[in-house]
Design a protein around this motif. Structure first.
Motif, short mmCIF file in Angstrom:
data_model
loop_
_atom_site.label_atom_id
_atom_site.label_comp_id
_atom_site.label_asym_id
_atom_site.label_seq_id
_atom_site.Cartn_x
_atom_site.Cartn_y
_atom_site.Cartn_z
N GLY A 92 0.60 -0.96 -0.15
CA GLY A 92 0.06 0.29 0.25
C GLY A 92 0.74 1.62 -0.27
O GLY A 92 1.79 1.26 -0.03
N GLN A 147 -3.83 -8.55 8.44
CA GLN A 147 -3.62 -6.56 9.41
C GLN A 147 -4.04 -5.38 8.65
O GLN A 147 -4.42 -4.70 8.88
N GLY A 148 -4.45 -5.86 6.82
CA GLY A 148 -4.42 -4.12 6.12
C GLY A 148 -3.34 -3.69 5.67
O GLY A 148 -1.81 -3.48 6.41
N THR A 149 -3.20 -2.94 4.70
CA THR A 149 -2.60 -1.75 4.56
C THR A 149 -3.63 -1.01 3.34
O THR A 149 -4.23 -1.16 3.38
N GLN A 150 -2.86 0.19 3.46
CA GLN A 150 -3.44 1.35 3.55
C GLN A 150 -2.61 1.50 2.48
O GLN A 150 -2.25 1.85 1.83
N THR A 153 -3.63 5.25 -0.05
CA THR A 153 -4.40 6.24 -0.84
C THR A 153 -3.98 6.88 -1.71
O THR A 153 -3.25 6.59 -2.22
N ILE A 196 -8.35 0.62 3.87
CA ILE A 196 -7.76 0.11 4.24
C ILE A 196 -7.76 -1.24 3.17
O ILE A 196 -8.73 -1.67 3.22
N TYR A 197 -6.78 -1.71 2.86
CA TYR A 197 -7.48 -2.75 1.72
C TYR A 197 -6.52 -4.70 2.96
O TYR A 197 -5.93 -4.91 3.56
N TYR A 198 -7.63 -5.68 2.67
CA TYR A 198 -7.03 -6.36 3.24
C TYR A 198 -7.42 -7.89 2.86
O TYR A 198 -7.81 -7.58 1.45
N ARG A 212 -11.92 -4.45 0.99
CA ARG A 212 -11.17 -2.78 1.43
C ARG A 212 -12.31 -2.37 2.00
O ARG A 212 -13.53 -2.53 2.77
N THR A 272 -9.47 4.57 -2.42
CA THR A 272 -8.46 5.00 -1.05
C THR A 272 -9.49 4.25 0.33
O THR A 272 -11.03 4.28 0.44
N ARG A 287 -16.88 -3.04 4.66
CA ARG A 287 -16.06 -3.29 4.28
C ARG A 287 -16.21 -3.78 2.87
O ARG A 287 -17.78 -4.56 3.25
#
Length: 123
Positions: free
Chosen positions: A9, A115-118, A120, A93-95, A38, A91, A45
């Protein structure tokens, strides 16, 4: 064995690209469908894409069709989400998650989650 770790991310301008990675185990890749989801600020979600462990069948939500591509690399024990032509609406948080069935992924019912990755998308 049951871990999923997202990466890739970041901040990108509209029209740009990112490739997200979901690193996991051979066990997970062999037995589970992997999905990407996301969550945008203030929103629920949303399921983005799924790839089947059985036949590599894929699913995409309408809003990303033609722009995103999901793929599996068994040797690297990783599932990728290539995201092109990114828009501010992407945009969030992608899980990534592991699902016991392709249908479960499409319904957003996951057994294991990262845990996800942001991501933007902004100028």
């Amino acid at each position: 064995q049951l871990q999923l770790v997202e990466s890739g991310g970041g901040l990108v301008q509209p029209g740009g690209s990112l490739r997200l990675s979901c690193a996991t185990s051979e066990f997970i890749l062999s037995w589970y469908t992997i999905g990407w989801f996301r969550q945008a600020p203030g929103k629920e979600r949303e399921g983005i894409s799924c790839i089947s462990n059985k036949d590599d069948s894929t699913y995409y939500v309408d809003s990303v069709k033609g722009r995103f591509a999901i793929s599996r690399d068994s040797a690297r024990k990783t599932v990728f989400l290539q995201m092109n032509s990114l828009e501010p609406e992407d945009t969030g948080i992608y899980y990534c998650a592991a699902h016991d069935a392709f249908s479960s992924c499409r319904m957003g019912v996951g057994d294991y989650w990262g845990q996800g990755t942001q991501v933007t998308v902004s100028s």
